[in-house]
Design a protein around this motif. Structure first.
Motif, PDB file in Angstrom:
ATOM      1  N   VAL A   1      32.487 -21.416 -82.548  1.00 27.39           N
ATOM      2  CA  VAL A   1      33.209 -22.476 -82.008  1.00 27.39           C
ATOM      3  C   VAL A   1      33.617 -23.603 -83.038  1.00 27.39           C
ATOM      4  N   TYR A   2      34.834 -23.719 -83.615  1.00 21.57           N
ATOM      5  CA  TYR A   2      35.059 -25.018 -84.681  1.00 21.57           C
ATOM      6  C   TYR A   2      35.744 -26.184 -83.856  1.00 21.57           C
ATOM      7  N   LEU A   3      35.321 -27.262 -83.767  1.00 17.29           N
ATOM      8  CA  LEU A   3      35.834 -28.600 -83.138  1.00 17.29           C
ATOM      9  C   LEU A   3      36.432 -29.297 -84.557  1.00 17.29           C
ATOM     10  N   ASP A   4      37.815 -29.019 -84.750  1.00 17.70           N
ATOM     11  CA  ASP A   4      38.548 -29.401 -85.746  1.00 17.70           C
ATOM     12  C   ASP A   4      39.328 -30.644 -85.441  1.00 17.70           C
ATOM     13  N   SER A   5      38.562 -31.603 -85.306  1.00 15.69           N
ATOM     14  CA  SER A   5      39.227 -33.107 -85.107  1.00 15.69           C
ATOM     15  C   SER A   5      38.154 -34.044 -85.275  1.00 15.69           C
ATOM     16  N   PRO A   6      38.307 -34.739 -86.460  1.00 15.36           N
ATOM     17  CA  PRO A   6      37.356 -36.050 -86.412  1.00 15.36           C
ATOM     18  C   PRO A   6      37.588 -36.903 -85.350  1.00 15.36           C
ATOM     19  N   MET A   7      38.674 -37.222 -84.862  1.00 20.23           N
ATOM     20  CA  MET A   7      38.793 -38.034 -83.489  1.00 20.23           C
ATOM     21  C   MET A   7      37.913 -37.540 -82.709  1.00 20.23           C
ATOM     22  N   ALA A   8      38.167 -36.459 -82.195  1.00 18.73           N
ATOM     23  CA  ALA A   8      37.295 -35.693 -81.205  1.00 18.73           C
ATOM     24  C   ALA A   8      35.817 -35.885 -81.309  1.00 18.73           C
ATOM     25  N   ILE A   9      35.612 -35.447 -82.673  1.00 13.17           N
ATOM     26  CA  ILE A   9      34.186 -35.586 -82.675  1.00 13.17           C
ATOM     27  C   ILE A   9      33.487 -36.824 -82.675  1.00 13.17           C
ATOM     28  N   ALA A  10      34.276 -37.967 -82.957  1.00 14.63           N
ATOM     29  CA  ALA A  10      33.895 -39.357 -82.946  1.00 14.63           C
ATOM     30  C   ALA A  10      33.675 -39.590 -81.138  1.00 14.63           C
ATOM     31  N   VAL A  11      34.764 -39.225 -80.584  1.00 14.09           N
ATOM     32  CA  VAL A  11      34.821 -39.402 -79.047  1.00 14.09           C
ATOM     33  C   VAL A  11      33.725 -38.604 -78.362  1.00 14.09           C
ATOM     34  N   THR A  12      33.119 -37.440 -79.176  1.00 17.69           N
ATOM     35  CA  THR A  12      32.251 -36.604 -78.158  1.00 17.69           C
ATOM     36  C   THR A  12      30.923 -37.332 -78.444  1.00 17.69           C
ATOM     37  N   GLU A  13      30.740 -38.176 -79.598  1.00 19.01           N
ATOM     38  CA  GLU A  13      29.583 -39.052 -79.861  1.00 19.01           C
ATOM     39  C   GLU A  13      29.495 -40.165 -79.109  1.00 19.01           C
ATOM     40  N   VAL A  14      30.582 -40.634 -78.525  1.00 20.10           N
ATOM     41  CA  VAL A  14      30.696 -41.745 -77.559  1.00 20.10           C
ATOM     42  C   VAL A  14      30.321 -41.276 -76.082  1.00 20.10           C
ATOM     43  N   TYR A  15      30.815 -40.172 -76.063  1.00 20.46           N
ATOM     44  CA  TYR A  15      30.452 -39.574 -74.588  1.00 20.46           C
ATOM     45  C   TYR A  15      28.927 -39.090 -74.452  1.00 20.46           C
ATOM     46  N   ASP A  16      28.089 -38.898 -75.523  1.00 25.92           N
ATOM     47  CA  ASP A  16      26.806 -38.685 -75.599  1.00 25.92           C
ATOM     48  C   ASP A  16      26.213 -39.747 -75.329  1.00 25.92           C
ATOM     49  N   ARG A  17      26.648 -40.991 -75.770  1.00 28.39           N
ATOM     50  CA  ARG A  17      25.827 -42.166 -75.379  1.00 28.39           C
ATOM     51  C   ARG A  17      26.070 -42.783 -73.892  1.00 28.39           C
ATOM     52  N   TRP A  18      27.080 -42.296 -73.193  1.00 31.57           N
ATOM     53  CA  TRP A  18      27.408 -42.489 -71.753  1.00 31.57           C
ATOM     54  C   TRP A  18      27.127 -41.631 -70.861  1.00 31.57           C
ATOM     55  N   LEU A  19      26.273 -40.632 -71.263  1.00 31.05           N
ATOM     56  CA  LEU A  19      25.969 -39.291 -70.340  1.00 31.05           C
ATOM     57  C   LEU A  19      25.535 -39.973 -69.042  1.00 31.05           C
ATOM     58  N   HIS A  20      24.648 -41.320 -69.079  1.00 32.35           N
ATOM     59  CA  HIS A  20      23.918 -41.543 -68.016  1.00 32.35           C
ATOM     60  C   HIS A  20      24.884 -42.140 -66.842  1.00 32.35           C
ATOM     61  N   ILE A  21      26.036 -42.371 -67.092  1.00 33.19           N
ATOM     62  CA  ILE A  21      27.128 -42.638 -65.934  1.00 33.19           C
ATOM     63  C   ILE A  21      27.739 -41.311 -65.651  1.00 33.19           C
ATOM     64  N   MET A  22      27.567 -40.524 -66.067  1.00 30.59           N
ATOM     65  CA  MET A  22      28.462 -39.190 -65.686  1.00 30.59           C
ATOM     66  C   MET A  22      27.997 -38.516 -64.445  1.00 30.59           C
ATOM     67  N   ASP A  23      28.385 -37.490 -64.028  1.00 34.40           N
ATOM     68  CA  ASP A  23      28.323 -36.603 -62.836  1.00 34.40           C
ATOM     69  C   ASP A  23      26.777 -36.046 -62.971  1.00 34.40           C
ATOM     70  N   ASP A  24      25.833 -36.384 -62.034  1.00 37.44           N
ATOM     71  CA  ASP A  24      24.368 -35.944 -62.136  1.00 37.44           C
ATOM     72  C   ASP A  24      24.154 -34.611 -62.436  1.00 37.44           C
ATOM     73  N   GLU A  25      24.978 -33.776 -61.446  1.00 39.18           N
ATOM     74  CA  GLU A  25      24.755 -32.239 -61.557  1.00 39.18           C
ATOM     75  C   GLU A  25      25.091 -31.866 -63.172  1.00 39.18           C
ATOM     76  N   ASP A  26      26.144 -32.497 -63.487  1.00 36.47           N
ATOM     77  CA  ASP A  26      26.342 -31.481 -65.015  1.00 36.47           C
ATOM     78  C   ASP A  26      25.415 -32.040 -66.177  1.00 36.47           C
ATOM     79  N   VAL A  27      24.949 -33.305 -66.149  1.00 34.75           N
ATOM     80  CA  VAL A  27      24.021 -33.848 -66.868  1.00 34.75           C
ATOM     81  C   VAL A  27      22.545 -33.124 -66.680  1.00 34.75           C
ATOM     82  N   ARG A  28      22.433 -32.581 -65.467  1.00 35.77           N
ATOM     83  CA  ARG A  28      21.280 -31.858 -65.260  1.00 35.77           C
ATOM     84  C   ARG A  28      21.293 -30.368 -66.043  1.00 35.77           C
ATOM     85  N   CYS A  29      22.475 -29.949 -65.895  1.00 35.67           N
ATOM     86  CA  CYS A  29      22.570 -28.652 -66.876  1.00 35.67           C
ATOM     87  C   CYS A  29      22.200 -29.049 -68.312  1.00 35.67           C
ATOM     88  N   LEU A  30      22.409 -30.018 -68.705  1.00 31.02           N
ATOM     89  CA  LEU A  30      22.127 -30.262 -70.283  1.00 31.02           C
ATOM     90  C   LEU A  30      20.512 -30.426 -70.058  1.00 31.02           C
TER      91      LEU A  30
END
Length: 467
Positions: free
Chosen positions: A276-305
């Protein structure tokens, strides 16, 4: 008396922009979005404000997508100097989005002016600069969900979770005029309840005026299980055909959801041996932001991680390769089969996905997988509608790759979800349907009336209402 004027996303999906005038708050702009599709220079040059930006007291922003925020730098360039109210996560995402959009605009402007110089024509001056982008970011006032914030002498705003993308909000504006309280609720973009990582949209109970989006007002998505089955089957069938999968993806939301679902397949042993290739510098940066905000996201999905002993989306998918540079992107061209390429832009209006089309769209073993709404006039929409040949980079390309739409992965609520949200109000508000193509809004309006007895109107650009 408050007055609301519709300046964008009225019987269309992009370019959200609404002007609210009231003694309680002066003049406030809700959203300042860019129309999508076409050349970046043309888009920015063609956008005109039918009001004086310098007279605005503030801007209220529901979320960061460019069709809601992309014209903020131009607004600042033309004199706006007030606060921009949004959620805290939206403020973080805006830096990534607006800086990327500026880079594209600057490059396109340089190319256009070089062509003009060669033909003896006058050059085009930029409509905004990098300094305007920085000023937008300084003006942003990030707020927590559900906290009432004063935005005028007798007005306050609350942001409720819209469940669309990280930081997305339903805007609840409360005005007090001559002792009378009035509530305007703007849905922003309402999320799909089955979306990975996102919470369900919240449902305010009281309003006098409701502006509700209708992107998918004329149809529903496939069920969650049917969607995931289709997603897995398309990947497996393309693997068996010896091909590659290209996924045009929006950097915010859709990319992170795809990574999550691919991670789930990986941990279930159902991802074959895809790289799998994530070929987007912007999407990479956004994914890093998502990782910082996992605590406010859906509990069930975060539990999978957590159950997979992973603390970030990037770790959840071990065979994910991040392509920051143009050289890393071009290197994917040498991969003959077995590559899932996630690249922007989501509607194929630009970005690296078009370069991957150049190398792979004319091969029958490959698949293009669409996972989000494709606006009219975009290459993505034309491919979904079955175009067989198109012109790109000065060459003609035949479309021989398999085209698949995985509708259930949309970040927007389907028709039933919109009707369910609208039916939660207890105060019989006036409904205005926006942010949808005319036929989608017509279908939604009819369903609201027939199923729930809710009357609604569909404003056109420039229409004005008083309340």
């Amino acid at each position: 008396m408050a007055k609301l004027t519709f300046f964008g996303a009225a019987q269309e999906v992009t370019g959200s922009c609404y002007l609210l005038e009231s003694p309680a708050l002066g003049k406030i702009l809700m959203e300042c979005g860019m129309h999508q599709g076409g050349d970046a220079v043309d888009r920015v040059q063609d956008e005109k404000f039918d009001f004086n930006p310098a007279e605005l007291n503030a801007v209220i922003l529901s979320h960061g997508h460019l069709d809601h925020s992309g014209m903020l730098p131009k607004l600042v360039n033309q004199g706006f100097d007030g606060p921009i109210y949004c959620t805290q996560a939206t403020r973080q995402l805006l830096r990534i989005l607006l800086e990327d959009a500026w880079g594209l605009y600057e490059r396109d402007l340089e190319r256009e002016n070089l062509r003009r110089e060669r033909s003896g024509r006058d050059s085009i001056k930029p409509e905004y600069t990098e300094h305007d982008v920085e000023k937008v970011l300084r003006l942003c006032d990030g707020q927590a969900y559900r906290k009432a914030v004063k935005v005028g002498p007798d007005a306050s705003v609350r942001f409720l979770d819209a469940g669309h993308i990280l930081g997305s909000s339903i805007v609840e504006l409360t005005l007090t005029e001559k002792g009378e309280e009035k509530i305007l609720v703007f849905s922003g973009d309402l999320g799909n309840k089955t979306s990975a990582l996102m919470n369900d949209p919240e449902s305010p109970a009281k309003a006098d005026i409701v502006l509700m989006e209708g992107t998918y007002g004329n149809r529903n998505h496939r069920s969650h299980q049917a969607t995931l089955d289709q997603f897995r089957d398309v990947l497996h069938e393309t693997w068996e055909a010896g091909g590659n999968v290209m996924i045009p993806s929006f950097a915010i939301g859709r990319t992170q959801e795809i990574i999550f679902h691919l991670g789930c397949l990986y941990h279930a042993g159902e991802l074959d041996n895809w790289q799998v290739y994530l070929d987007s510098p912007m999407a990479i940066a956004v994914t890093e932001v998502y990782d910082r905000w996992l605590h406010i996201m859906d509990d069930e999905d975060v539990r999978c991680l957590n159950e997979a002993n992973r603390e970030s989306l990037r770790e959840f998918l071990p065979n994910l390769r991040l392509c920051h540079t143009a050289e890393e992107s071009m290197a994917i061209n040498s991969v003959k089969q077995g590559a899932i390429i996630i690249a922007g832009s989501g509607m194929c209006t630009g970005g690296r996905i078009r370069h991957h089309f150049k190398h792979r769209i004319w091969k029958t073993e490959n698949t293009i997988m669409f996972i989000g709404f494709q606006a009219r006039g975009t290459l993505g929409r034309m491919l979904v509608d079955g175009i067989k040949e198109f012109r790109m980079f000065g060459d003609d390309f035949k479309v021989k790759a398999r085209i698949e739409t995985i509708g259930g992965l949309s970040a927007h609520a389907g028709q039933d979800g919109l009707i369910e949200w609208a039916d939660n109000f207890e105060t019989n508000p006036r409904f205005y349907l926006i942010h949808g193509e005319a036929e989608a809004l017509d279908a939604l309006s009819q369903r609201l009336w027939l199923d729930k007895g809710i009357k609604s109107e569909i404003p056109a650009r420039g229409d004005c209402i008083a309340f």
